[in-house]
Design a protein around this motif. Structure first.
Motif, PDB file in Angstrom:
ATOM      1  N   GLY A   1     122.304 135.222  67.833  1.00  0.00           N
ATOM      2  CA  GLY A   1     123.005 134.257  66.988  1.00  0.00           C
ATOM      3  C   GLY A   1     122.803 132.799  67.340  1.00  0.00           C
ATOM      4  O   GLY A   1     123.377 131.914  66.680  1.00  0.00           O
ATOM      5  N   ALA A   2     121.983 132.500  68.339  1.00  0.00           N
ATOM      6  CA  ALA A   2     121.843 131.108  68.801  1.00  0.00           C
ATOM      7  C   ALA A   2     121.264 130.192  67.735  1.00  0.00           C
ATOM      8  O   ALA A   2     121.595 129.001  67.686  1.00  0.00           O
ATOM      9  N   ASP A   3     120.392 130.722  66.872  1.00  0.00           N
ATOM     10  CA  ASP A   3     119.718 129.885  65.868  1.00  0.00           C
ATOM     11  C   ASP A   3     120.135 130.248  64.448  1.00  0.00           C
ATOM     12  O   ASP A   3     119.365 130.096  63.504  1.00  0.00           O
TER      13      ASP A   3
ATOM     14  N   ASN B   1     113.326 129.205  73.036  1.00  0.00           N
ATOM     15  CA  ASN B   1     113.180 127.829  72.552  1.00  0.00           C
ATOM     16  C   ASN B   1     113.937 127.627  71.254  1.00  0.00           C
ATOM     17  O   ASN B   1     113.964 128.503  70.389  1.00  0.00           O
ATOM     18  N   THR B   2     114.548 126.474  71.111  1.00  0.00           N
ATOM     19  CA  THR B   2     115.266 126.159  69.882  1.00  0.00           C
ATOM     20  C   THR B   2     115.008 124.699  69.514  1.00  0.00           C
ATOM     21  O   THR B   2     114.331 123.977  70.255  1.00  0.00           O
ATOM     22  N   ILE B   3     115.515 124.278  68.390  1.00  0.00           N
ATOM     23  CA  ILE B   3     115.356 122.887  67.957  1.00  0.00           C
ATOM     24  C   ILE B   3     116.685 122.369  67.434  1.00  0.00           C
ATOM     25  O   ILE B   3     117.532 123.132  66.967  1.00  0.00           O
TER      26      ILE B   3
ATOM     27  N   ALA C   1     108.086 132.045  64.360  1.00  0.00           N
ATOM     28  CA  ALA C   1     107.739 133.440  64.094  1.00  0.00           C
ATOM     29  C   ALA C   1     108.981 134.240  63.718  1.00  0.00           C
ATOM     30  O   ALA C   1     108.955 135.067  62.798  1.00  0.00           O
ATOM     31  N   ALA C   2     110.082 133.999  64.421  1.00  0.00           N
ATOM     32  CA  ALA C   2     111.341 134.682  64.120  1.00  0.00           C
ATOM     33  C   ALA C   2     111.857 134.296  62.737  1.00  0.00           C
ATOM     34  O   ALA C   2     112.309 135.150  61.962  1.00  0.00           O
ATOM     35  N   LEU C   3     111.767 133.018  62.410  1.00  0.00           N
ATOM     36  CA  LEU C   3     112.206 132.557  61.092  1.00  0.00           C
ATOM     37  C   LEU C   3     111.343 133.168  59.991  1.00  0.00           C
ATOM     38  O   LEU C   3     111.852 133.577  58.947  1.00  0.00           O
ATOM     39  N   GLY C   4     110.030 133.248  60.240  1.00  0.00           N
ATOM     40  CA  GLY C   4     109.138 133.862  59.269  1.00  0.00           C
ATOM     41  C   GLY C   4     109.386 135.346  59.111  1.00  0.00           C
ATOM     42  O   GLY C   4     109.313 135.900  58.009  1.00  0.00           O
TER      43      GLY C   4
END
Length: 398
Positions: free
Chosen positions: A370-372, A206-208, A342-345
């Protein structure tokens, strides 16, 4: 320095980086695989092991006092050498920190592992540099070893390289060490992987899109809260270490007595959920399993207390755990994909607590793809700014 002399010196450092990478990668594989086995054993038998945590603390302290009291300084000693305050890192530090960390994890203390790997790498590279007469720049040899230690254990050579060159001195990038550090990190990662140590990675589905005002504000809030969490961890750890050292000056008394309530609480609260590295919480966060709203805070408190009273280990993997669990909760509150948050954190709390910027962005790339990357850059930059130059490595200085 003439160009020819510079090239010769660089080649010497790269050769040393290859040697250090192979040796440190081998030690990392041994340390990491034993630690995994110990953690799995403790998870099954924690009810029999946790009650002996105070005794394990006394054994760890006795080992250092008998064999090398100087090695108790740990990371502080590495930074003192980097800042040329001292020129002595005992080789005994390597077995002592490995055994001490194994005991901490076997009996349920809440701690990490990267500090061990970094100390191993720095100690070995420093010793080799002195043995082979590398007087030109001792700090480069330290950076080479630190990168190898981190890269071999986590198998994230890019983040290991930038971690080593960012963290040795606050606010300054040691670019002179970049190429040899990169070589040592890649060689160490390849070596440890070849010897059976597996890399942790997650594919984020999932991405934004940063198009709506609400989404942009939510991402900014994430960066701020992750930055404050890393700052809280660093500040609290530093203050509690000083408080414990001044309040209970006898180290045997400090670790022996204070480990009793620590073991009791770890036992009572969710049956040792907060013991060890915190990889159980990380796995739960990325598998969509139960994450409690207080997981991040309890892991933070238990890790700070474990390290402040004198147990061995690192801080980074618990920071990954704290960031992951906090990200899941914040994602739900802000209406963002929990796994992405969670990944960003995972990356940003680590970056804030260690006061590094490029290293956590590289962690995002190497662990989550590398997608985000744009999101990782934004959140990590904000978290770094919020931190305000506070680091778990108190010996850094401008």
């Amino acid at each position: 320095m003439q160009k020819k002399d510079y090239i010769i010196q660089l080649l010497k450092y790269i050769i040393m980086a290859i040697v250090v990478g192979i040796i440190v990668g081998t030690i990392d594989a041994l340390f990491g695989r034993v630690l995994i086995a110990i953690s799995e054993f403790r998870t099954i038998h924690y009810q029999y092991l946790l009650p002996f945590l105070p005794i394990a603390g006394l054994v760890i302290t006795a080992m250092y006092y008998v064999f090398s009291k100087l090695s108790l300084k740990g990371m502080k000693l590495i930074f003192e050498v980097g800042q040329q305050k001292t020129d002595a890192i005992p080789l005994l530090l390597i077995p002592l920190v490995m055994i001490g960390t194994w005991l901490t994890h076997l009996f349920g203390g809440s701690a990490g592992r990267e500090g061990v790997a970094v100390q191993i790498g720095a100690t070995l590279s420093h010793a080799l540099g002195r043995k082979l007469n590398f007087p030109e720049n001792g700090r480069i040899m330290l950076v080479i070893g630190m990168a190898a230690g981190f890269g071999g254990l986590f198998q994230t050579p890019l983040s290991a390289t930038f971690f080593a060159i960012e963290v040795i001195v606050i606010g300054k990038m040691d670019y002179e060490a970049l190429l040899p550090a990169l070589a040592s990190a890649y060689i160490a990662a390849f070596t440890s992987h070849s010897l059976g140590l597996e890399k942790f990675s997650v594919a984020i589905k999932n991405t934004i899109n940063l198009t709506g005002t609400k989404t942009i504000i939510s991402v900014i809030i994430l960066g701020i809260l992750f930055g404050l969490t890393g700052r809280l961890f660093s500040f609290s750890l530093s203050k509690l270490k000083v408080f414990m050292g001044e309040t209970i000056m006898n180290q045997y008394l400090r670790i022996g007595v204070m480990a009793i309530p620590l073991a009791a609480l770890l036992f009572i609260i969710h049956g040792s959920r907060y013991s060890g590295l915190g990889t159980n919480i990380i796995s739960a966060g990325f598998a969509g399993q139960t994450i409690y709203s207080y997981d991040w805070l309890l892991k933070l408190l238990f890790t700070i207390f474990t390290l402040a009273i004198g147990f061995q280990g690192g801080e980074v993997t618990p920071l990954f755990s704290i960031g992951t669990s906090l990200g899941v909760i914040l994602g739900g509150l802000l209406g963002l994909p929990p796994m992405l948050c969670a990944a960003l954190g995972y990356a940003a709390v680590f970056g804030s607590a260690t006061n590094t910027l490029i290293a956590p962005i590289m962690i995002g790339l190497e662990v989550f793809g590398g997608a985000d990357m744009v999101l990782f850059v934004i959140v990590c930059v904000i978290a770094y700014g919020v931190n305000g130059n506070i680091s778990i490595y108190a010996q850094e200085k401008i």
